[in-house]
Design a protein around this motif. Structure first.
Motif, mmCIF file in Angstrom:
data_model
loop_
_atom_site.group_PDB
_atom_site.id
_atom_site.type_symbol
_atom_site.label_atom_id
_atom_site.label_comp_id
_atom_site.label_asym_id
_atom_site.label_seq_id
_atom_site.Cartn_x
_atom_site.Cartn_y
_atom_site.Cartn_z
ATOM 1 N N GLY A 23 40.166 57.406 32.389
ATOM 2 C CA GLY A 23 39.263 56.302 32.123
ATOM 3 C C GLY A 23 39.927 55.078 31.519
ATOM 4 O O GLY A 23 39.244 54.206 30.963
ATOM 5 N N THR A 24 41.261 55.000 31.600
ATOM 6 C CA THR A 24 41.978 53.838 31.077
ATOM 7 C C THR A 24 42.544 53.022 32.226
ATOM 8 O O THR A 24 42.668 53.493 33.356
ATOM 9 N N THR A 25 42.900 51.791 31.930
ATOM 10 C CA THR A 25 43.430 50.911 32.960
ATOM 11 C C THR A 25 44.759 51.426 33.495
ATOM 12 O O THR A 25 45.578 51.944 32.726
ATOM 13 N N PRO A 26 44.996 51.294 34.780
ATOM 14 C CA PRO A 26 46.313 51.652 35.323
ATOM 15 C C PRO A 26 47.342 50.540 35.140
ATOM 16 O O PRO A 26 48.484 50.689 35.543
ATOM 17 N N ALA A 27 46.933 49.418 34.519
ATOM 18 C CA ALA A 27 47.845 48.284 34.361
ATOM 19 C C ALA A 27 48.991 48.629 33.417
ATOM 20 O O ALA A 27 48.781 49.212 32.346
ATOM 21 N N HIS A 28 50.204 48.269 33.813
ATOM 22 C CA HIS A 28 51.400 48.510 33.003
ATOM 23 C C HIS A 28 51.625 47.372 32.006
ATOM 24 O O HIS A 28 51.937 47.607 30.838
#
Length: 402
Positions: free
Chosen positions: A325-330
């Protein structure tokens, strides 16, 4: 090896964007890019973020990829709120997107439509390798809503394809183009690469002739770049292959422009030729003119309102983050006004329509006209438009004009 990710600022766990990015959301065109990171084998020249079956490891699977990507589409809807954002274009790239079943690609497209709505007459493109589709596959893509296919032809010469480590035979391309046209696709692009070690001018002319014989309405022609970390770079470093020659590359570009133009395909961006404005790749035009887009998939880049971010690159890490449920953004960066100004010049100057002269240093513009790099007539109308010679020197010219 797969490409590395740039450094940047941390991204909130929920992926929330700064207020500056959300200002004007919906006033700018909006698009989706979907990255499918799978390949049967990796071509020796490729440094894209791709993975073969043996490289995936646990936690990542082609079978579950469509559902994972759909999860990010839903994340995008949550992050962007309830703004009305009809999707003008969708571009599915890779990797080899057509390693997924057409139903999976269709489900991703359907999710984008369900969450955001596809604009009327939206352009929906997928890339494909010639050997990865058959007649039934392309027919099912068309039924799923795809309107455009871009085939990685690269060359019509077997020895050039061998150096590039491409799996298809030259005769495969006309066959898949025929299937694609029969399925009802109006827009077909063929990607070509010039400057491969061992390629001659005659080889390049033969590739162009073969591409044109299939009568696509769009051709992209790119100079081969020897990227660090690739097998091709190692072969060049060891002296097994000769590095591409800049003068030969320029000659090949001139050959391409002459032959494609004579066949009725005209440049609208430095590396792209189309039969008419309706055949131009609308998705790429959005990139080049500062639109907003959300990039779905491992390593995919996004841009909304001057904020740019990029996802974690490994499919397993990507899937894990979405499952949690967290962003996949690095990481991300917020572009300054100067950054956006320079980027606008760099991108718009590549277009046949050019960029407004008001963005540029006037003395540098006049000098470029005198040197035959910019067309004189558009200048009087407030546009800076590259000449043919200017297209060959565009990167250096941008630095001078800014």
């Amino acid at each position: 090896m797969p490409s590395t990710l740039p450094d940047g600022d941390p991204v909130p766990a929920d992926g929330a964007l700064p207020g500056s990015a959300l200002n004007g959301l919906g006033d700018r065109p909006f698009a989706f890019y979907v990255h499918v990171p799978f390949c049967v084998t990796r071509c020796g020249y490729c440094d894209f973020n791709t993975y073969t079956a043996t490289e995936l490891g646990p936690g990542a699977s082609r079978d579950s990829y469509a559902d994972t990507a759909i999860g990010e589409v839903r994340t995008a809807r949550r992050v962007l709120g309830d703004a009305d954002l009809p999707v003008e274009t969708v571009f599915v790239g890779g990797g080899t997107p057509t390693l997924l079943p057409p139903d999976d690609l269709g489900r991703i497209l359907a999710a984008i439509d369900a969450e955001f709505g596809l604009a009327r007459n939206a352009e929906i493109t997928t890339e494909a390798n010639p050997e990865s589709v058959d007649e039934r596959y392309v027919a099912e893509l068309r039924q799923a809503g795809f309107t455009r296919i871009s085939y990685g032809m690269q060359s019509a010469r077997e020895h050039v394809l061998a150096v590039l480590e491409r799996a298809h035979t030259p005769g495969r391309v006309p066959q898949v183009v025929e299937w694609t046209r029969r399925a009802g696709f109006e827009h077909i692009n063929l990607d070509l690469i010039y400057g491969t070690p061992g390629e001659t001018d005659d080889d390049w002319k033969a590739s162009l002739e073969a591409a044109l014989a299939s009568e696509p309405d769009h051709v992209s022609a790119y100079a081969l770049i020897v990227e660090e970390g690739t097998r091709l770079a190692a072969q060049v470093r060891r002296g097994e292959l000769t590095a591409p020659d800049d003068d030969a590359m320029a000659d090949r570009y001139l050959i391409a422009d002459e032959m494609l133009s004579a066949h009725g395909l005209h440049w609208y961006e430095i590396s792209n030729w189309a039969a008419d404005p309706s055949a131009a790749c609308r998705h790429n035009m959005l990139y080049w003119t500062g639109a907003d887009w959300w990039g779905v998939g491992p390593g995919a880049h996004s841009h909304v309102g001057g904020t740019r971010w990029w996802n974690v690159k490994h499919p397993a890490a990507y899937a894990s983050r979405l499952a949690e449920g967290t962003t996949p953004a690095h990481a991300r960066e917020i572009l300054t006004d100067d950054d956006r100004h320079i980027e606008r010049i760099m991108l718009e100057l590549r277009l046949a329509q050019g960029c407004p002269t008001e963005l540029l240093d006037d003395k540098a513009v006049r000098r470029a006209i005198d040197e035959g790099l910019l067309e004189p007539a558009p200048y009087e109308q407030g546009r800076a438009v590259l000449t043919l010679r200017g297209r060959l020197l565009a990167d250096a010219l941008v630095r001078d004009l800014t």
